[in-house]
Design a protein around this motif. Sequence first.
Motif, PDB file in Angstrom:
ATOM      1  N   PRO A  66       0.710  -1.085   0.125  1.00  0.00           N
ATOM      2  CA  PRO A  66       0.169   0.485   0.258  1.00  0.00           C
ATOM      3  C   PRO A  66       1.032   1.168  -0.040  1.00  0.00           C
ATOM      4  CG  PRO A  66      -0.902  -1.861   1.366  1.00  0.00           C
ATOM      5  CD  PRO A  66       0.447  -2.003   1.494  1.00  0.00           C
ATOM      6  N   GLU A 192     -13.849  -0.017  -3.563  1.00  0.00           N
ATOM      7  CA  GLU A 192     -14.584   0.024  -2.439  1.00  0.00           C
ATOM      8  C   GLU A 192     -15.179  -1.325  -1.871  1.00  0.00           C
ATOM      9  OE1 GLU A 192     -17.815   2.317  -1.898  1.00  0.00           O
ATOM     10  OE2 GLU A 192     -16.771   3.866  -2.615  1.00  0.00           O
ATOM     11  N   PRO A 195     -11.622  -4.019   0.424  1.00  0.00           N
ATOM     12  CA  PRO A 195     -11.181  -4.221   1.436  1.00  0.00           C
ATOM     13  C   PRO A 195     -11.881  -5.846   2.355  1.00  0.00           C
ATOM     14  CG  PRO A 195     -11.898  -2.049   1.373  1.00  0.00           C
ATOM     15  CD  PRO A 195     -11.490  -2.551   0.246  1.00  0.00           C
ATOM     16  N   ALA A 196     -13.215  -5.856   2.189  1.00  0.00           N
ATOM     17  CA  ALA A 196     -14.284  -6.815   2.813  1.00  0.00           C
ATOM     18  C   ALA A 196     -14.044  -8.219   1.630  1.00  0.00           C
ATOM     19  CB  ALA A 196     -15.808  -6.544   1.997  1.00  0.00           C
ATOM     20  N   ILE A 200      -6.516  -9.283   0.668  1.00  0.00           N
ATOM     21  CA  ILE A 200      -6.155  -7.591   0.673  1.00  0.00           C
ATOM     22  C   ILE A 200      -5.325  -8.050   2.190  1.00  0.00           C
ATOM     23  CG2 ILE A 200      -4.948  -5.542   1.286  1.00  0.00           C
ATOM     24  CD1 ILE A 200      -4.995  -6.481  -1.415  1.00  0.00           C
ATOM     25  N   TRP A 208      -0.478  -2.278  -6.393  1.00  0.00           N
ATOM     26  CA  TRP A 208      -0.742  -1.227  -5.926  1.00  0.00           C
ATOM     27  C   TRP A 208      -0.546  -0.324  -6.938  1.00  0.00           C
ATOM     28  CZ3 TRP A 208       0.204  -4.197  -2.498  1.00  0.00           C
ATOM     29  CH2 TRP A 208      -0.955  -4.582  -1.881  1.00  0.00           C
TER      30      TRP A 208
END
Length: 833
Positions: A66, A192, A195-196, A200, A208
């Motif tokens: 990141p 979006e 993350p869910a 990652i 990235w």
Amino acid sequence: MNLRITLRLLRRDLRTPALVAIVAALALAVAAVGSILWLNDRLGRALVSEAGAWLGGDAMITANRPWRPEVLSWLEQYPEIERVQSVAMASVLRAGERWQMSSLRAIPPRYPLRGQFLLRRSADGPEESLRGGPAPGEIWVDEPLAGLLGIEPGDEVRVGRLTLRVSAIVRVNPEHGGDFLDLLPESWINLEDLPASGLIGPGVRAQWRIHLAGAESALRRVAQEAAEHLGKGEEFVSLEDGQPAVKTLLEQTQRFLRLAVLAAVALAAVAVGLATRRFVRDRLDAAALLRCLGASRRQVAAIVLGEFAAALVLALLLGAALGLLAQQGFAVLAARVVETANLPSLRWWAAWPAGLLALLLAFGFAVPQLMALAQVTPLAVLRRDWGGWRGGVLATACAGALALLALTVLLAGELQLALGVFGGLAAGFALLLVAGSSGFAALRRLAAGTAVPVRLAWRALGNQKGLAALQAGALALGLAALWLLAIVRGDLLDAWRFRIPPDAPNRFLINVQADQVEALRASFAEAGLAAPRFWPMVRGARLVAIDGVPVSDTSFSDPRAQRLMRHEFNLSYGTMLPEENRVVAGRWHGEAGAPKNALSVEEGLAQAFGLRLGSRLRFVIDLQEVEGVVTSIRRLRWESMNVNFFVVTQPALLEPFAATWITSYRLPPGREAFERMLLDRFPNVTVIDVGRIREQFERMSDRVAALLQAVFAFTLGAGALVLAVGWMLGQEERRQRVAILRALGARRRQILATLAFEFATLGAVGALVSVALSAGIGLWLAASVFRLEVALSWGPLAAAAGVAVVLVAVAGMLTVTPLLRRPPLEALRASIV
């Protein structure tokens, strides 16, 4: 008074072949340079824009973790640069009982900054072009991935912890890089949702990306500051770095365009020089008459140069109009090359060198000869010659050589191509003049004892050996241009284009385990397909030392070497030489007596890293060091689509390390069921479809080739013009000789036989020299400029040379036949007056 005389002479001389040839040659050169410069400017800007779309922007910054806040704050200092972030990784997609490795990209709504998606939202719905990405909770997949998973819009797939609805099938995507991820079937989710998804986490292998778009000057500053602000694992990627294949295509296209311009200009320069020579001979009486009427040398020079200046202005206008018209035609072909970008508007100032070209050609090849007319004395009315001709030839040769050298350096853009074309043409023409003069003089001596027509023809050529050599040289240059265009150019283009054999593999199988190799071979045999050859692949190797000296990306000045050092190598081992590989130095380590630590490297890698036979390479694999010695250098064909490796070692060197197996094969059309069967039987294996890459590059290279062939038409026109002017040089002498022979009582058959032998001799000399010249130039271009392996088509060249001899003889006979129908006295008067 000078102006009135100049205009009268201009009106009269514009109906003469010599001045028409000068105007035509200058106009052709201006048109060739102007149209190509305009096309180059428009096509270059369009291709850069299109290739930028392949990066999702004009440039890109990548990282293996990141983003650090320092990098983001650095980029905020450039508000004029637009930027968006995305994340790319390899991930498994599941649809029911099927699963497939995919190149997954998490993108924001503003993606991409360059280019667009082409997709459909239902099974039979229309295609639409747009920028953006899937909404949260949705996923887009490309057509190959949809076929492998058997899904359509509305179906659901599992990605990590998420279950997403397929909302579109993508046919064309805007970002196509050159790494492993871009070989996999592709899918896109909303940034979006990342993350869910649970994809990652610590140690994940993801990339990235920050896509950049903006002014070239601002991006150049970012590139210059990248080394200062970017750390390990972070890299600034330009078009050249991200799309080396596109860069190669652009560079080679530019070289071919410059080659076409140089050939056309060089031939036009020869045509200007030869036509001016004829023009000066035709204007000798007019200049002498002006001197008899009291004109000074300065007045004669002013009148002659004034007439030529007016002709030069006319040539500039005609050339500009012809160049603009040709550029519009080229633009139609160029628009087919550019698929995702519109062809930019024409910038008039981009063609300014075309005007400079006309001046250099005029002052280098015409003005020195024209100035010799000012040296004419009144006595030339009776003698019909003047003593300054040799000086005029010498001045023209020197000035013309300097002008041509300046032109080639200006237009080529690279010194090697300029010096090669200039040196080749100048040396060939000079050698032909010297050797031709000696050869025609020898023919005069050999004529004794031959048949009467042969004796008369060869004596005539020997008596005027300089003029005969000049004509043969013009014929050779003109024919060489035709051979280069019709035959050699085809060999060069065929070798240059991204040509893949029709039966080349279009699929790769990766992640194959050692205990699955035999089962996969059996599966191919059951399906009636040839079993492919499997290769072990050891991943994660980093080159750390060469000949005991530690190395990194900063150890090399070569950009390709720097790029390779930033990435891990995939190594392989084996004793059988890979397909489409050829050892160009050393001995293949599969032969008896090879050392156990022997390794073979690809030729391009050896050049980039400065490797040679005996070089020692040290790699780090899984925290262990392994060192081998280079015993062979291989040349391979990347476009063969077979499995290829930069480094292949003896088995003993890499067998202790974990390896997966890889192969390539050709899947015939309509056999997609076999591919799905493989995935069901071997779920860990990944299929990579490289057919799309093949089709994309073949389509682009074919369209560029069509454009280049149209541009080479200028070379064809210039070659034809040199042929015509060269033929025109000896017509006056032949007309006079025919008249004298007829007046002395020679029969029609004797005259025709004599002229036929003369024309055949000139044609044979010109044809033979043209074959040698075109073959030499073609082979030199292939080896030194385009770095290609070309096998010239000698059969068509030899046949074309034979046809040229016949055509030259027939054309010559057609030009002199009308003289035989006139009374001898009338013909004699016409040849003298």
